[in-house]
Scaffold this motif. Sequence first.
Motif, mmCIF file in Angstrom:
data_model
loop_
_atom_site.group_PDB
_atom_site.id
_atom_site.type_symbol
_atom_site.label_atom_id
_atom_site.label_comp_id
_atom_site.label_asym_id
_atom_site.label_seq_id
_atom_site.Cartn_x
_atom_site.Cartn_y
_atom_site.Cartn_z
ATOM 1 N N THR A 295 0.837 -1.195 0.000
ATOM 2 C CA THR A 295 0.000 0.000 0.000
ATOM 3 C C THR A 295 0.873 1.246 0.000
ATOM 4 N N LYS A 296 0.582 2.140 -0.904
ATOM 5 C CA LYS A 296 1.314 3.405 -0.999
ATOM 6 C C LYS A 296 0.532 4.460 -0.219
ATOM 7 N N LYS A 297 1.154 5.028 0.794
ATOM 8 C CA LYS A 297 0.474 6.034 1.615
ATOM 9 C C LYS A 297 1.097 7.402 1.375
ATOM 10 N N HIS A 298 0.210 8.382 1.214
ATOM 11 C CA HIS A 298 0.632 9.767 1.030
ATOM 12 C C HIS A 298 0.336 10.558 2.293
ATOM 13 N N TYR A 299 1.267 11.404 2.662
ATOM 14 C CA TYR A 299 1.068 12.322 3.773
ATOM 15 C C TYR A 299 1.342 13.733 3.270
ATOM 16 N N TRP A 300 0.614 14.704 3.827
ATOM 17 C CA TRP A 300 0.691 16.074 3.344
ATOM 18 C C TRP A 300 0.901 17.047 4.481
ATOM 19 N N GLY A 301 1.629 18.100 4.167
ATOM 20 C CA GLY A 301 1.733 19.207 5.098
ATOM 21 C C GLY A 301 0.532 20.128 4.956
#
Length: 119
Positions: free
Chosen positions: A104-110
Amino acid sequence: QVQLVESGGGLVQAGGSLRLSCAASRSIFSINAMGWYRQAPGKQGELVANMTSGDSTNYADSVKGRFTISRDNAKNTVYLQMNSLKPEDTAVYYCNAVVWVSLTKKHYWGQGTQVTVSS
């Protein structure tokens, strides 16, 4: 989980420079890729630059030769040095982190930082 905190945005005249910083809540060695996206009013978001854990970099054509992405592993921080800024660089800039967990590719954002370039 990765928390990202951006800083360094602001107002600058065309031709000027800014450096954005993105501090991660954990070691960036554990993050597969980090980068910067931007979104201008009324436009689609776009990738500005990113860097993999193997130090491969990728830039949007519109910023090549003007922007440089780099990182300081000791500070768990990624930078975007922006030179020769143009009014069309005006946008909210978001730091992004990508972490693969199993398949699973997880994205996190500021939270985003505003960059405004005046003509």
